[in-house]
Design an enzyme around this catalytic site. Structure first.
Site, PDB file in Angstrom:
ATOM      1  N   ALA A  96       0.637  -1.096   0.026  1.00  0.00           N
ATOM      2  CA  ALA A  96      -0.140  -0.249   0.623  1.00  0.00           C
ATOM      3  C   ALA A  96       0.689   1.581   0.289  1.00  0.00           C
ATOM      4  CB  ALA A  96      -1.323   0.281   1.362  1.00  0.00           C
TER       5      ALA A  96
ATOM      6  N   PHE B 133      -1.604   1.022   5.443  1.00  0.00           N
ATOM      7  CA  PHE B 133      -1.858   0.225   6.415  1.00  0.00           C
ATOM      8  C   PHE B 133      -1.736   0.061   7.866  1.00  0.00           C
ATOM      9  CE2 PHE B 133      -4.163  -1.388   2.739  1.00  0.00           C
ATOM     10  CZ  PHE B 133      -5.366  -1.564   2.543  1.00  0.00           C
TER      11      PHE B 133
ATOM     12  N   ASP C 210      -5.567  -1.283  -5.977  1.00  0.00           N
ATOM     13  CA  ASP C 210      -6.981   0.151  -6.437  1.00  0.00           C
ATOM     14  C   ASP C 210      -6.474   0.019  -7.343  1.00  0.00           C
ATOM     15  OD1 ASP C 210      -3.523   0.317  -6.767  1.00  0.00           O
ATOM     16  OD2 ASP C 210      -3.355   0.772  -5.005  1.00  0.00           O
TER      17      ASP C 210
ATOM     18  N   HIS D 217      -4.693  -9.573  -4.068  1.00  0.00           N
ATOM     19  CA  HIS D 217      -5.349  -9.789  -2.878  1.00  0.00           C
ATOM     20  C   HIS D 217      -6.787  -9.176  -3.986  1.00  0.00           C
ATOM     21  CE1 HIS D 217      -2.775  -8.745   0.938  1.00  0.00           C
ATOM     22  NE2 HIS D 217      -2.977 -10.405   0.041  1.00  0.00           N
TER      23      HIS D 217
ATOM     24  N   CYS E 132     -12.908 -14.745 -13.508  1.00  0.00           N
ATOM     25  CA  CYS E 132     -14.711 -15.919 -13.510  1.00  0.00           C
ATOM     26  C   CYS E 132     -13.518 -17.079 -12.303  1.00  0.00           C
ATOM     27  CB  CYS E 132     -14.223 -16.607 -14.795  1.00  0.00           C
ATOM     28  SG  CYS E 132     -15.430 -18.393 -14.980  1.00  0.00           S
TER      29      CYS E 132
END
Length: 257
Positions: free
Chosen positions: A28, A39, A92, A109, A117
Site C-alpha cells: 500500500a 495500512f 487499487d 489480493h 471467473c
C-alpha cells in the site's frame, strides 16, 4: 538528499541495471502519494483501528486518484526490459491504469475494478460483463449468487469481484506465478510493504534462498530488515525516480554488442 541515501540509490541502480530477472513487490505504501492511506504506517488503516481511532482520510476524492511517479517508474523499468514481473498486494488498479502490462502482473489480493471467473480465472471489467452493482451488488465470493446474474463470457462460469476478502483463497494462478518468479529472481525489490501478510511474505525469503539480492524500500519496520542486502528508509517518490534515472545512465554507458 543525504549522502547515505545517494549511496543507497546508486547501489540499488547498479544491481537493477545488472539484473537478469528483476522482480518487484508492492504494498500500500506505493499508493500513498496518490492519496490513498496505507495500512500499517504511522497513520495507517490498521494502526488507527488498533488505537481505537477512525480510519484515515484519503488525500484526494476517489474519482481523482491517479497513478503516481512511483507506479510510472515501474512501467519504465519494465519497458527497459529489466522488470520481468510485478507482484502487488494492492487492489487499487493503479498499476494497470499506469500502463503496466497485465501479463507481467500478479495482483494477489485482486483488483477493485475487475471481476474474475471462478472457472477459467479470466478477468473482466464490470462493464465488459454487464455487471451492474445496483442490481447484483458487489459480487464478492461470499455473497450468495443471484438468479440471472451475468456469467463468464468465456466459459459461462460464475464471476465474482476479484477482490480477495478476509477468509477468501488467493487466486491460485497468480500465487503460483508469483512464487515461480520469486524463485527465479536475481534482484527482488520490495516497495511500500510491511511484509507481514502470509503467504506473500514468503516470497522475499524464497528469493533470497535462491540467491537473489533483496532490496527493501519502506517507511517502517519489516521482518526482513536485518537480512536484506539493502534497506532504504525513505519516501518512495523520493527514491524511485533517481534510481530509474541512474539505471538508464548505467545502461547507456554499457558497451554495445
Amino acid at each position: 538528499m543525504s549522502a547515505d541515501l545517494q549511496k543507497q540509490i546508486e547501489q540499488a541502480a547498479e544491481w537493477i541495471a545488472a539484473s537478469q530477472h528483476l522482480v518487484a513487490f508492492t504494498g500500500a505504501g506505493i499508493s500513498t502519494d496518490s492519496g490513498l492511506p496505507d495500512f500499517r504506517g504511522p497513520d495507517g488503516v490498521w494502526t488507527r483501528r488498533d488505537a481505537g481511532l477512525p480510519p484515515p482520510k484519503w488525500g484526494a476524492p476517489p474519482s481523482q486518484i491517479r497513478p503516481n511517479v512511483a507506479h510510472l517508474c515501474l512501467v519504465e523499468l519494465e519497458q527497459l526490459g529489466l522488470l520481468k514481473f510485478l507482484i502487488s498486494q494492492n487492489v487499487d488498479n493503479l498499476h494497470l491504469s499506469s500502463g503496466f502490462p497485465l501479463e507481467r502482473l500478479a495482483e494477489l489480493h485482486g483488483n477493485g475494478k475487475l471481476m474474475r471467473c471462478l472457472g477459467c480465472e479470466s478477468r473482466f471489467t464490470f462493464e465488459q460483463v454487464g455487471w451492474d452493482r445496483r442490481v447484483w451488488g458487489e459480487g464478492y465470493r461470499a455473497h450468495r449468487p443471484l438468479k440471472g446474474q451475468p456469467r463468464c463470457p468465456v466459459c459461462k462460469g460464475r464471476i465474482i469481484s476479484s477482490v480477495v476478502n478476509f477468509g477468501d483463497p488467493l487466486p491460485a494462478k497468480e500465487l503460483e506465478r508469483s512464487f515461480m518468479h520469486s524463485a527465479e529472481s536475481d534482484v527482488f525489490f520490495a516497495i511500500g510493504s510491511s511484509l507481514v501478510v502470509s503467504p506473500a511474505n514468503d516470497m522475499p525469503r524464497i528469493a533470497m534462498e535462491a540467491g537473489s539480492k533483496l532490496i527493501l524500500l519502506n517507511r517502517g519496520e519489516t521482518p526482513f530488515d536485518e537480512v536484506a542486502d539493502l534497506r532504504i528508509d525513505a519516501g518512495i517518490g523520493e527514491v524511485l525516480p533517481p534510481v530509474v534515472e541512474r539505471v538508464k545512465a548505467l545502461l547507456a554507458a554499457q558497451p554495445r554488442a
